[in-house]
Scaffold this motif. Structure first.
Motif, PDB file in Angstrom:
ATOM      1  N   ASN A  25       1.051   2.831 -11.640  1.00 55.86           N
ATOM      2  CA  ASN A  25       1.559   1.459 -11.586  1.00 55.86           C
ATOM      3  C   ASN A  25       3.015   1.422 -11.136  1.00 55.86           C
ATOM      4  O   ASN A  25       3.408   0.534 -10.385  1.00 55.86           O
ATOM      5  N   ALA A  26       3.811   2.382 -11.576  1.00 58.63           N
ATOM      6  CA  ALA A  26       5.224   2.416 -11.192  1.00 58.63           C
ATOM      7  C   ALA A  26       5.373   2.564  -9.678  1.00 58.63           C
ATOM      8  O   ALA A  26       6.240   1.937  -9.074  1.00 58.63           O
ATOM      9  N   ASP A  27       4.525   3.367  -9.056  1.00 60.00           N
ATOM     10  CA  ASP A  27       4.582   3.533  -7.601  1.00 60.00           C
ATOM     11  C   ASP A  27       4.104   2.270  -6.885  1.00 60.00           C
ATOM     12  O   ASP A  27       4.670   1.875  -5.864  1.00 60.00           O
ATOM     13  N   LEU A  31       6.491   0.288  -4.255  1.00 66.83           N
ATOM     14  CA  LEU A  31       6.068   0.030  -2.879  1.00 66.83           C
ATOM     15  C   LEU A  31       6.033  -1.462  -2.577  1.00 66.83           C
ATOM     16  O   LEU A  31       6.479  -1.905  -1.515  1.00 66.83           O
ATOM     17  N   ALA A  32       5.511  -2.253  -3.498  1.00 69.09           N
ATOM     18  CA  ALA A  32       5.436  -3.699  -3.300  1.00 69.09           C
ATOM     19  C   ALA A  32       6.833  -4.320  -3.263  1.00 69.09           C
ATOM     20  O   ALA A  32       7.102  -5.207  -2.441  1.00 69.09           O
ATOM     21  N   ALA A  33       7.729  -3.854  -4.122  1.00 69.64           N
ATOM     22  CA  ALA A  33       9.088  -4.394  -4.150  1.00 69.64           C
ATOM     23  C   ALA A  33       9.840  -4.073  -2.864  1.00 69.64           C
ATOM     24  O   ALA A  33      10.608  -4.892  -2.359  1.00 69.64           O
ATOM     25  N   ASN A  39      -0.737  -3.677   0.303  1.00 72.51           N
ATOM     26  CA  ASN A  39      -1.744  -2.849   0.962  1.00 72.51           C
ATOM     27  C   ASN A  39      -1.208  -1.412   0.923  1.00 72.51           C
ATOM     28  O   ASN A  39      -0.517  -0.959   1.836  1.00 72.51           O
ATOM     29  N   PHE A  40      -1.512  -0.721  -0.168  1.00 72.24           N
ATOM     30  CA  PHE A  40      -0.915   0.588  -0.408  1.00 72.24           C
ATOM     31  C   PHE A  40      -1.387   1.636   0.590  1.00 72.24           C
ATOM     32  O   PHE A  40      -0.618   2.520   0.963  1.00 72.24           O
ATOM     33  N   THR A 145      12.257  -6.535   1.859  1.00 70.57           N
ATOM     34  CA  THR A 145      11.999  -7.890   2.337  1.00 70.57           C
ATOM     35  C   THR A 145      12.307  -8.971   1.317  1.00 70.57           C
ATOM     36  O   THR A 145      12.572 -10.097   1.679  1.00 70.57           O
ATOM     37  N   ARG A 146      12.286  -8.615   0.044  1.00 71.92           N
ATOM     38  CA  ARG A 146      12.533  -9.603  -1.009  1.00 71.92           C
ATOM     39  C   ARG A 146      13.873  -9.426  -1.697  1.00 71.92           C
ATOM     40  O   ARG A 146      14.174 -10.114  -2.668  1.00 71.92           O
TER      41      ARG A 146
END
Length: 161
Positions: A25-27, A31-33, A39-40, A145-146
């Motif tokens: 979950n941490a990865d 990646l999402a952040a 889309n991993f 991006t965020r």
């Protein structure tokens, strides 16, 4: 777990799909952040494509970790790593193996002075791993991006050679 419980090898077909489906979950959060993309498989594929070197650590024939490096300059490489949920069973042995890999990289490339990247500010476990490997973690700054907060980090040659 003993050193013999796992091995480091080249990436092979099916590894990216397995790792993307079984990321910690941490990865996933990191990646999402960084990319705004969940889309991993796509993220891992791009990372592998852009890297000079990509390796898989497996235990009992099953991938645990994926890691790689990409040249930034003559003396600096970006380093990255993602793992599966099974990594907790091997964490102590993985730190020792990672130290050996880092030593090998620095000894094998006399021009290499530092490895660097960014680590998600909320990912305290990654910070602990990085410190165990001798990384200097700098103050967080907005990245991706965020604009999520990430800590730049460096692992320097003098810590290993």
């Amino acid at each position: 777990m003993s050193r013999q419980s796992f091995r480091t090898r080249e990436l092979k077909p099916g590894d990216l799909e397995y790792l993307a489906d079984n990321l910690r979950n941490a990865d996933k959060q990191e990646l999402a952040a960084a990319s705004g993309n969940r889309n991993f498989l796509s993220r891992l594929s791009v990372s592998a494509e852009l890297s000079d070197s990509v390796k898989v650590v497996e235990a009992e024939g099953v991938p645990l970790l994926l890691f790689g490096t990409a040249a930034i300059s003559k003396d600096t490489k970006a380093v990255w790593l993602v793992g599966t949920k099974r990594i907790d069973a091997y964490s102590r042995a993985m730190v020792e193996e990672a130290r050996q890999v880092l030593r090998h990289w620095f000894e094998g490339d006399t021009n290499l002075l530092r490895l660097m990247n960014f680590t998600y500010a909320k990912n305290k476990l990654h910070h602990k791993w990085l410190r165990a490997l001798g990384a200097e973690i700098m103050p967080a700054e907005p990245v991706g991006t965020r604009g999520a907060l990430f800590h730049p980090f460096e692992i320097r040659r003098e810590a290993y050679v």
